[in-house]
Design a protein around this motif. Structure first.
Motif, PDB file in Angstrom:
ATOM      1  N   LYS A  36     -40.402  33.389  20.658  1.00  0.00           N
ATOM      2  CA  LYS A  36     -39.431  32.303  20.743  1.00  0.00           C
ATOM      3  C   LYS A  36     -39.208  31.791  19.327  1.00  0.00           C
ATOM      4  O   LYS A  36     -40.137  31.761  18.526  1.00  0.00           O
ATOM      5  N   LEU A  37     -37.986  31.388  19.042  1.00  0.00           N
ATOM      6  CA  LEU A  37     -37.644  30.831  17.741  1.00  0.00           C
ATOM      7  C   LEU A  37     -37.495  29.324  17.902  1.00  0.00           C
ATOM      8  O   LEU A  37     -36.812  28.866  18.813  1.00  0.00           O
ATOM      9  N   SER A  38     -38.156  28.559  17.040  1.00  0.00           N
ATOM     10  CA  SER A  38     -38.074  27.103  17.055  1.00  0.00           C
ATOM     11  C   SER A  38     -37.270  26.658  15.847  1.00  0.00           C
ATOM     12  O   SER A  38     -37.575  27.042  14.721  1.00  0.00           O
ATOM     13  N   ASN A  39     -36.207  25.846  16.089  1.00  0.00           N
ATOM     14  CA  ASN A  39     -35.365  25.366  14.992  1.00  0.00           C
ATOM     15  C   ASN A  39     -34.740  24.042  15.368  1.00  0.00           C
ATOM     16  O   ASN A  39     -34.091  23.932  16.406  1.00  0.00           O
ATOM     17  N   ASP A  40     -34.941  23.037  14.546  1.00  0.00           N
ATOM     18  CA  ASP A  40     -34.224  21.762  14.643  1.00  0.00           C
ATOM     19  C   ASP A  40     -34.353  21.099  16.024  1.00  0.00           C
ATOM     20  O   ASP A  40     -33.399  20.551  16.551  1.00  0.00           O
ATOM     21  N   GLY A  41     -35.538  21.194  16.639  1.00  0.00           N
ATOM     22  CA  GLY A  41     -35.765  20.532  17.925  1.00  0.00           C
ATOM     23  C   GLY A  41     -35.350  21.338  19.144  1.00  0.00           C
ATOM     24  O   GLY A  41     -35.364  20.826  20.254  1.00  0.00           O
ATOM     25  N   PRO A  75     -29.991  17.474  25.210  1.00  0.00           N
ATOM     26  CA  PRO A  75     -30.546  16.857  23.992  1.00  0.00           C
ATOM     27  C   PRO A  75     -31.689  17.689  23.406  1.00  0.00           C
ATOM     28  O   PRO A  75     -32.267  18.538  24.093  1.00  0.00           O
ATOM     29  N   GLN A  76     -31.991  17.421  22.145  1.00  0.00           N
ATOM     30  CA  GLN A  76     -33.127  18.066  21.489  1.00  0.00           C
ATOM     31  C   GLN A  76     -34.413  17.618  22.161  1.00  0.00           C
ATOM     32  O   GLN A  76     -34.489  16.508  22.688  1.00  0.00           O
ATOM     33  N   GLU A  77     -35.427  18.480  22.130  1.00  0.00           N
ATOM     34  CA  GLU A  77     -36.735  18.141  22.681  1.00  0.00           C
ATOM     35  C   GLU A  77     -37.784  18.369  21.602  1.00  0.00           C
ATOM     36  O   GLU A  77     -38.466  19.387  21.593  1.00  0.00           O
ATOM     37  N   TYR A  78     -37.858  17.410  20.671  1.00  0.00           N
ATOM     38  CA  TYR A  78     -38.863  17.516  19.623  1.00  0.00           C
ATOM     39  C   TYR A  78     -40.245  17.521  20.273  1.00  0.00           C
ATOM     40  O   TYR A  78     -40.518  16.754  21.180  1.00  0.00           O
ATOM     41  N   GLY A  79     -41.080  18.420  19.827  1.00  0.00           N
ATOM     42  CA  GLY A  79     -42.427  18.550  20.380  1.00  0.00           C
ATOM     43  C   GLY A  79     -42.561  19.728  21.326  1.00  0.00           C
ATOM     44  O   GLY A  79     -43.667  20.178  21.611  1.00  0.00           O
ATOM     45  N   LYS A  80     -41.445  20.261  21.812  1.00  0.00           N
ATOM     46  CA  LYS A  80     -41.498  21.396  22.742  1.00  0.00           C
ATOM     47  C   LYS A  80     -42.143  22.613  22.078  1.00  0.00           C
ATOM     48  O   LYS A  80     -42.887  23.354  22.717  1.00  0.00           O
ATOM     49  N   ASP A  81     -41.897  22.786  20.780  1.00  0.00           N
ATOM     50  CA  ASP A  81     -42.517  23.896  20.071  1.00  0.00           C
ATOM     51  C   ASP A  81     -44.023  23.707  19.975  1.00  0.00           C
ATOM     52  O   ASP A  81     -44.792  24.650  20.132  1.00  0.00           O
ATOM     53  N   GLU A  82     -44.472  22.463  19.776  1.00  0.00           N
ATOM     54  CA  GLU A  82     -45.912  22.180  19.731  1.00  0.00           C
ATOM     55  C   GLU A  82     -46.577  22.508  21.060  1.00  0.00           C
ATOM     56  O   GLU A  82     -47.676  23.054  21.091  1.00  0.00           O
ATOM     57  N   VAL A  83     -45.916  22.165  22.158  1.00  0.00           N
ATOM     58  CA  VAL A  83     -46.460  22.447  23.487  1.00  0.00           C
ATOM     59  C   VAL A  83     -46.571  23.952  23.694  1.00  0.00           C
ATOM     60  O   VAL A  83     -47.572  24.449  24.224  1.00  0.00           O
ATOM     61  N   LEU A  93     -54.577  17.145  19.434  1.00  0.00           N
ATOM     62  CA  LEU A  93     -53.927  17.442  18.159  1.00  0.00           C
ATOM     63  C   LEU A  93     -52.408  17.291  18.209  1.00  0.00           C
ATOM     64  O   LEU A  93     -51.745  17.359  17.188  1.00  0.00           O
ATOM     65  N   LEU A  94     -51.850  17.093  19.408  1.00  0.00           N
ATOM     66  CA  LEU A  94     -50.395  17.026  19.565  1.00  0.00           C
ATOM     67  C   LEU A  94     -49.817  15.674  19.171  1.00  0.00           C
ATOM     68  O   LEU A  94     -50.484  14.648  19.294  1.00  0.00           O
ATOM     69  N   SER A  95     -48.561  15.695  18.752  1.00  0.00           N
ATOM     70  CA  SER A  95     -47.840  14.450  18.474  1.00  0.00           C
ATOM     71  C   SER A  95     -47.534  13.750  19.804  1.00  0.00           C
ATOM     72  O   SER A  95     -47.605  14.372  20.872  1.00  0.00           O
ATOM     73  N   ASP A  96     -47.168  12.485  19.738  1.00  0.00           N
ATOM     74  CA  ASP A  96     -46.829  11.744  20.953  1.00  0.00           C
ATOM     75  C   ASP A  96     -45.628  12.348  21.670  1.00  0.00           C
ATOM     76  O   ASP A  96     -45.588  12.408  22.893  1.00  0.00           O
ATOM     77  N   SER A  97     -44.628  12.810  20.896  1.00  0.00           N
ATOM     78  CA  SER A  97     -43.449  13.409  21.534  1.00  0.00           C
ATOM     79  C   SER A  97     -43.825  14.693  22.264  1.00  0.00           C
ATOM     80  O   SER A  97     -43.298  14.983  23.337  1.00  0.00           O
ATOM     81  N   ALA A  98     -44.765  15.459  21.719  1.00  0.00           N
ATOM     82  CA  ALA A  98     -45.208  16.690  22.388  1.00  0.00           C
ATOM     83  C   ALA A  98     -46.023  16.355  23.637  1.00  0.00           C
ATOM     84  O   ALA A  98     -45.864  17.005  24.674  1.00  0.00           O
ATOM     85  N   LYS A  99     -46.882  15.341  23.553  1.00  0.00           N
ATOM     86  CA  LYS A  99     -47.692  14.955  24.719  1.00  0.00           C
ATOM     87  C   LYS A  99     -46.813  14.534  25.889  1.00  0.00           C
ATOM     88  O   LYS A  99     -47.136  14.791  27.043  1.00  0.00           O
TER      89      LYS A  99
END
Length: 118
Positions: A20-25, A67-75, A103-109
């Motif tokens: 998967k490619l992660s770019n800009d949320g 909308p963008q889903e910042y943190g989805k790449d972290e998950v 270790l995850l950001s709040d948006s990823a959690k």
């Protein structure tokens, strides 16, 4: 697509072992490889696409329908790490989950699936 969008990206492993490619949320799934690699948004029905060659995005096309889903790449990365850890160690799954998710950001959690889906 905006001309000033971020052109840096990261390649991640999906739960099925594909790239998967992660770019800009946003996350994109691999679509095809001819001379360039073509990626499509991982949200079903979204028409956004990215074309890449080597380590560079050369074209973005289509608009995202969500909308963008910042943190989805972290998950995605966290779930891959948990799967690897489960295969390679005898650690308790709850301990592994707690250590990994801390270790995850709040948006990823906020994007984590429920307890049973992990």
């Amino acid at each position: 697509m905006s001309a000033n969008s971020d052109t840096s990206f990261q390649i991640l492993k999906s739960s099925k072992g594909t790239n998967k490619l992660s770019n800009d949320g946003y996350l994109y799934i691999f679509h095809r490889d001819v001379i360039k690699k073509e990626w499509r948004c991982d949200v079903r029905g979204c028409k956004a696409r990215i074309h890449s060659v080597d380590d560079s995005i050369i074209k973005k096309s289509g608009e995202h329908s969500h909308p963008q889903e910042y943190g989805k790449d972290e998950v995605t990365v966290m779930k891959d790490l948990m799967r690897k850890r489960a295969r390679e160690t005898n650690d308790d799954p709850h301990v592994a989950k707690g250590e990994t998710t801390s270790l995850l950001s709040d948006s990823a959690k906020s994007l984590l699936p429920n307890q049973h889906a992990l």
